[in-house]
Design a protein around this motif. Structure first.
Motif, PDB file in Angstrom:
ATOM      1  N   LEU A 231       0.741  -1.249  -0.034  1.00 29.46           N
ATOM      2  CA  LEU A 231      -0.104  -0.010   0.028  1.00 29.46           C
ATOM      3  C   LEU A 231       0.918   1.245  -0.003  1.00 29.46           C
ATOM      4  O   LEU A 231       0.834   2.348  -0.964  1.00 29.46           O
ATOM      5  CB  LEU A 231      -0.939   0.054   1.152  1.00 29.46           C
ATOM      6  N   LEU A 232       1.963   1.131   0.775  1.00 28.42           N
ATOM      7  CA  LEU A 232       2.761   2.546   0.941  1.00 28.42           C
ATOM      8  C   LEU A 232       3.566   2.603  -0.542  1.00 28.42           C
ATOM      9  O   LEU A 232       3.673   3.751  -0.930  1.00 28.42           O
ATOM     10  CB  LEU A 232       3.769   2.254   1.996  1.00 28.42           C
ATOM     11  N   PHE A 233       3.829   1.625  -1.091  1.00 25.78           N
ATOM     12  CA  PHE A 233       4.649   1.635  -2.195  1.00 25.78           C
ATOM     13  C   PHE A 233       3.652   2.377  -3.369  1.00 25.78           C
ATOM     14  O   PHE A 233       4.178   3.066  -4.098  1.00 25.78           O
ATOM     15  CB  PHE A 233       5.047   0.154  -2.765  1.00 25.78           C
ATOM     16  N   LEU A 234       2.373   1.677  -3.510  1.00 28.58           N
ATOM     17  CA  LEU A 234       1.408   2.224  -4.431  1.00 28.58           C
ATOM     18  C   LEU A 234       1.249   3.614  -4.433  1.00 28.58           C
ATOM     19  O   LEU A 234       1.138   4.513  -5.146  1.00 28.58           O
ATOM     20  CB  LEU A 234       0.333   1.413  -4.376  1.00 28.58           C
ATOM     21  N   ILE A 235       1.112   4.216  -3.180  1.00 28.43           N
ATOM     22  CA  ILE A 235       0.853   5.358  -2.777  1.00 28.43           C
ATOM     23  C   ILE A 235       1.918   6.569  -3.061  1.00 28.43           C
ATOM     24  O   ILE A 235       1.939   7.405  -3.439  1.00 28.43           O
ATOM     25  CB  ILE A 235       0.171   5.525  -1.616  1.00 28.43           C
ATOM     26  N   MET A 236       3.284   6.044  -2.525  1.00 24.11           N
ATOM     27  CA  MET A 236       4.188   7.043  -2.037  1.00 24.11           C
ATOM     28  C   MET A 236       5.072   7.025  -3.462  1.00 24.11           C
ATOM     29  O   MET A 236       5.954   7.875  -3.596  1.00 24.11           O
ATOM     30  CB  MET A 236       4.755   6.903  -0.779  1.00 24.11           C
ATOM     31  N   LYS A 237       5.232   5.568  -3.921  1.00 22.50           N
ATOM     32  CA  LYS A 237       6.214   5.586  -5.075  1.00 22.50           C
ATOM     33  C   LYS A 237       5.735   5.521  -6.403  1.00 22.50           C
ATOM     34  O   LYS A 237       5.856   6.319  -7.376  1.00 22.50           O
ATOM     35  CB  LYS A 237       7.043   4.306  -4.838  1.00 22.50           C
ATOM     36  N   VAL A 238       4.353   4.760  -6.570  1.00 20.86           N
ATOM     37  CA  VAL A 238       3.915   4.748  -7.791  1.00 20.86           C
ATOM     38  C   VAL A 238       2.912   6.028  -8.089  1.00 20.86           C
ATOM     39  O   VAL A 238       2.531   6.295  -9.199  1.00 20.86           O
ATOM     40  CB  VAL A 238       2.762   3.577  -7.832  1.00 20.86           C
ATOM     41  N   LYS A 239       2.622   6.623  -6.937  1.00 17.36           N
ATOM     42  CA  LYS A 239       1.292   7.885  -6.988  1.00 17.36           C
ATOM     43  C   LYS A 239       0.051   7.594  -7.256  1.00 17.36           C
ATOM     44  O   LYS A 239      -0.603   8.418  -7.683  1.00 17.36           O
ATOM     45  CB  LYS A 239       2.199   9.103  -7.698  1.00 17.36           C
ATOM     46  N   LEU A 240      -0.145   6.214  -7.313  1.00 19.61           N
ATOM     47  CA  LEU A 240      -1.511   6.014  -7.350  1.00 19.61           C
ATOM     48  C   LEU A 240      -2.352   6.388  -6.000  1.00 19.61           C
ATOM     49  O   LEU A 240      -2.117   6.533  -5.177  1.00 19.61           O
ATOM     50  CB  LEU A 240      -1.630   4.543  -7.322  1.00 19.61           C
ATOM     51  N   HIS A 241      -3.725   6.789  -6.625  1.00 20.02           N
ATOM     52  CA  HIS A 241      -4.484   7.556  -5.819  1.00 20.02           C
ATOM     53  C   HIS A 241      -4.784   6.725  -4.519  1.00 20.02           C
ATOM     54  O   HIS A 241      -4.900   5.364  -4.641  1.00 20.02           O
ATOM     55  CB  HIS A 241      -5.909   7.894  -6.482  1.00 20.02           C
ATOM     56  N   ALA A 242      -5.049   7.008  -3.396  1.00 20.19           N
ATOM     57  CA  ALA A 242      -4.964   6.532  -2.245  1.00 20.19           C
ATOM     58  C   ALA A 242      -6.244   5.778  -2.151  1.00 20.19           C
ATOM     59  O   ALA A 242      -6.258   4.528  -1.522  1.00 20.19           O
ATOM     60  CB  ALA A 242      -5.054   7.464  -0.985  1.00 20.19           C
ATOM     61  N   PHE A 243      -7.503   6.162  -2.572  1.00 22.00           N
ATOM     62  CA  PHE A 243      -8.654   5.536  -2.739  1.00 22.00           C
ATOM     63  C   PHE A 243      -8.429   4.143  -3.436  1.00 22.00           C
ATOM     64  O   PHE A 243      -8.945   3.185  -2.882  1.00 22.00           O
ATOM     65  CB  PHE A 243      -9.917   6.289  -3.289  1.00 22.00           C
ATOM     66  N   VAL A 244      -7.856   4.307  -4.625  1.00 27.44           N
ATOM     67  CA  VAL A 244      -7.727   3.219  -5.525  1.00 27.44           C
ATOM     68  C   VAL A 244      -6.613   2.369  -4.997  1.00 27.44           C
ATOM     69  O   VAL A 244      -6.973   0.983  -4.880  1.00 27.44           O
ATOM     70  CB  VAL A 244      -7.331   3.574  -6.780  1.00 27.44           C
ATOM     71  N   SER A 245      -5.715   2.770  -4.357  1.00 31.66           N
ATOM     72  CA  SER A 245      -4.536   1.761  -3.634  1.00 31.66           C
ATOM     73  C   SER A 245      -5.267   1.070  -2.648  1.00 31.66           C
ATOM     74  O   SER A 245      -5.004  -0.258  -2.420  1.00 31.66           O
ATOM     75  CB  SER A 245      -3.584   2.629  -3.206  1.00 31.66           C
ATOM     76  N   LEU A 246      -6.032   1.487  -1.696  1.00 35.51           N
ATOM     77  CA  LEU A 246      -6.468   1.127  -0.525  1.00 35.51           C
ATOM     78  C   LEU A 246      -7.571   0.027  -0.911  1.00 35.51           C
ATOM     79  O   LEU A 246      -7.762  -1.120  -0.541  1.00 35.51           O
ATOM     80  CB  LEU A 246      -7.544   1.899   0.546  1.00 35.51           C
ATOM     81  N   VAL A 247      -8.554   0.103  -1.919  1.00 33.98           N
ATOM     82  CA  VAL A 247      -9.620  -0.910  -2.456  1.00 33.98           C
ATOM     83  C   VAL A 247      -8.799  -1.982  -2.868  1.00 33.98           C
ATOM     84  O   VAL A 247      -9.049  -3.125  -2.763  1.00 33.98           O
ATOM     85  CB  VAL A 247     -10.467  -0.147  -3.420  1.00 33.98           C
ATOM     86  N   LEU A 248      -7.706  -1.737  -3.791  1.00 35.92           N
ATOM     87  CA  LEU A 248      -6.892  -2.818  -4.567  1.00 35.92           C
ATOM     88  C   LEU A 248      -6.187  -3.600  -3.530  1.00 35.92           C
ATOM     89  O   LEU A 248      -6.123  -4.902  -3.718  1.00 35.92           O
ATOM     90  CB  LEU A 248      -5.907  -2.037  -5.541  1.00 35.92           C
ATOM     91  N   VAL A 249      -5.546  -3.049  -2.549  1.00 37.07           N
ATOM     92  CA  VAL A 249      -4.755  -3.670  -1.442  1.00 37.07           C
ATOM     93  C   VAL A 249      -5.753  -4.629  -0.731  1.00 37.07           C
ATOM     94  O   VAL A 249      -5.378  -5.686  -0.152  1.00 37.07           O
ATOM     95  CB  VAL A 249      -3.859  -2.929  -0.812  1.00 37.07           C
ATOM     96  N   SER A 250      -6.776  -4.002  -0.397  1.00 35.97           N
ATOM     97  CA  SER A 250      -7.579  -4.830   0.528  1.00 35.97           C
ATOM     98  C   SER A 250      -8.123  -6.096  -0.377  1.00 35.97           C
ATOM     99  O   SER A 250      -8.112  -6.879   0.233  1.00 35.97           O
ATOM    100  CB  SER A 250      -8.960  -3.976   0.515  1.00 35.97           C
ATOM    101  N   VAL A 251      -8.463  -5.914  -1.560  1.00 36.21           N
ATOM    102  CA  VAL A 251      -8.912  -7.266  -2.462  1.00 36.21           C
ATOM    103  C   VAL A 251      -7.582  -8.166  -2.499  1.00 36.21           C
ATOM    104  O   VAL A 251      -7.830  -9.491  -2.081  1.00 36.21           O
ATOM    105  CB  VAL A 251      -9.159  -6.698  -3.984  1.00 36.21           C
ATOM    106  N   ILE A 252      -6.542  -7.956  -2.834  1.00 28.29           N
ATOM    107  CA  ILE A 252      -5.416  -8.671  -2.780  1.00 28.29           C
ATOM    108  C   ILE A 252      -5.158  -9.360  -1.386  1.00 28.29           C
ATOM    109  O   ILE A 252      -4.711 -10.468  -1.306  1.00 28.29           O
ATOM    110  CB  ILE A 252      -4.070  -7.841  -3.083  1.00 28.29           C
TER     111      ILE A 252
END
Length: 474
Positions: free
Chosen positions: A24-45
């Motif tokens: 989650l931290l990698f997606l938000i802080m490095k990839v710069k993916l939107h926090a909402f999208v990142s949270l839902v994606l990581v929740s599913v995984i």
């Protein structure tokens, strides 16, 4: 919902949880993916990784999201409406000026913190934060410098009172589970919370504020402009600009802020008395006052009063007031969605059985009781995010040991504080409160980890050390 039967051992589950947080931290802080999208994606995984039946995963995600949204959306919506009315009518400025006049400019953070400590005794953390937000921002705009200097003392005060002192539900439940006295727990918890706030929040906020500059966010109460540079009022023609900014009296503003304080007190105090079997929750007047004290209902009533005594005397029509309130609601959509997604992620971790597996492995650590209380609550807090779950679960694990030790009410109260302290530290991305603070104060995730997470940790450690010192002398 109930937790699933863990498909893996505790070590594997904890590794999955750690990997999920890292991803989650990698997606938000490095990839710069939107926090909402990142949270839902990581929740599913994460749900797939821990072994949820695939057909059940949508329900798990919706439950965690809906449970958080249900408590946050109404609260945040009514809170920012109230804040916008206080802001555009000058009420927040009046209150800020009065506080600064009494305490002095150099003690502005202390003034905000002391006020938050008093309001935080009956009011939950999130409710107190949204009500105080316009005051915090107004003071920060006036004196400049990092927002942390003013935001952390107030937010930390609400966090301290919510976690450690009855009549808040967490410490009340812990005291009951451990066989303690709620009154004694309150008498012990309040001074410890105040001391821990001064050391772990106020002093730490000065240190952080001097080193990390966080600008005052404009999105909630400032002029939101479009790509052509037009403000909301200019686009609508007769919105906020039509409100007459004649400052209300200090007494009127204070009365308005006391409305949710008094109403919410009904609910918290009555709930405590019902839990102690002093009152019967089936009595009509108890149920009615509890309804008025329900946080969204209390804030709804306060907003209606604010419209009547602040907005309408300064507007030519209700439509102008409505446009002002519309301007407050638009910018908070992202805050609500991200906070809900944070609750979704925390819910997946909670129902995955990570907490239960960790609890089973920690049930016999062979360490002193106070240290065991703090460590168990800390690990549960870090693993699944919810401070309340960590507090109540840790108390249940300790109940037998506490009963066997034949402790007095004062000592049990100290154990409650130790558990609450552990349940406070290390707020991070699986905690919906982390996202609420991040978005309200306009901080990115890295800055929130460096500030809010650090402050929550110093607050919890300070409370534990005070309790441990008292334990050593009794």
């Amino acid at each position: 919902m109930e937790a699933i039967e863990p498909a893996y051992g505790t070590a594997t589950l904890l590794l999955i949880a750690a990997g999920a947080v890292a991803l989650l931290l990698f997606l938000i802080m490095k990839v710069k993916l939107h926090a909402f999208v990142s949270l839902v994606l990581v929740s599913v995984i994460t749900a797939v990784a821990v072994g949820f039946p695939l057909a059940d995963i949508p329900g798990v995600l919706k439950f965690g999201f809906g449970d958080t949204i249900g408590s946050v959306a109404l609260l945040v919506a009514f809170g920012v409406m109230l804040g916008r009315l206080l802001e555009v009518t000058g009420g927040a400025q009046v209150l800020a000026d009065t506080l600064i006049g009494r305490f002095g400019e150099k003690r502005a953070p202390l003034a905000l913190g002391v006020a938050a400590l008093l309001f935080g005794l009956p009011i939950f953390f999130d409710a107190g934060l949204v009500v105080f937000l316009p005051i915090i921002l107004t003071v920060a705009r006036r004196f400049g410098g990092s927002l942390l200097l003013y935001a952390l003392p107030a937010a930390g005060a609400f966090a301290a009172m919510h976690a450690m002192t009855p009549p808040h539900p967490g410490p009340v439940a812990a005291a009951e589970v451990l066989g303690g006295n709620i009154g004694v727990t309150m008498l012990v918890g309040v001074p410890i919370a105040v001391i821990a706030w001064y050391v772990g929040v106020l002093l730490v906020s000065r240190f952080l504020g001097a080193r990390i500059h966080v600008p005052v966010p404009e999105v909630l109460f400032g002029e939101v402009r479009d790509g052509q540079g037009n403000s909301a009022a200019e686009r609508e023609g007769d919105g906020e600009a039509a409100l007459d900014r004649r400052p209300p009296s200090f007494g009127m503003v204070l009365l308005l802020l006391l409305v949710p304080l008094v109403l919410i007190s009904f609910n918290t105090v009555l709930s405590t008395l019902v839990s102690a079997d002093v009152l019967d929750e089936g009595q009509g007047w108890v149920a009615f006052l509890s309804l008025l004290g329900n946080t969204p209902i209390a804030l709804l009533i306060t907003v209606l009063i604010a419209i009547a005594i602040l907005a309408m005397p300064r507007a030519s029509s209700m439509s102008q007031v409505t446009k002002t309130l519309d301007g407050a609601l638009g910018p908070i959509c992202s805050i609500i969605l991200i906070t809900g997604a944070g609750g979704m992620f925390g819910g997946v971790l909670k129902f995955s059985g990570i907490g239960a597996a960790l609890s089973d492995s920690l049930s016999d650590l062979g360490m002193p009781l106070m240290l065991q209380a703090f460590v168990i609550a800390t690990l549960l807090r870090v693993a699944q995010g919810s401070a309340t779950v960590a507090l109540t679960t840790a108390s249940g694990l300790l109940a037998t040991s506490v009963a066997d030790a034949n402790l007095g009410d004062f000592q049990i109260a100290l154990i409650v504080v130790a558990v609450a302290a552990g349940a406070t530290v290390l707020s991070h991305v699986n905690d919906s409160g982390f996202w609420l603070v991040s978005r309200f104060f306009g901080m990115d995730e890295k800055t929130t980890l460096k500030t809010w997470t650090v402050m929550e940790t110093t607050l919890g450690i300070s409370a534990f050390l005070v309790a441990l010192g008292l334990w050593a002398v009794v």
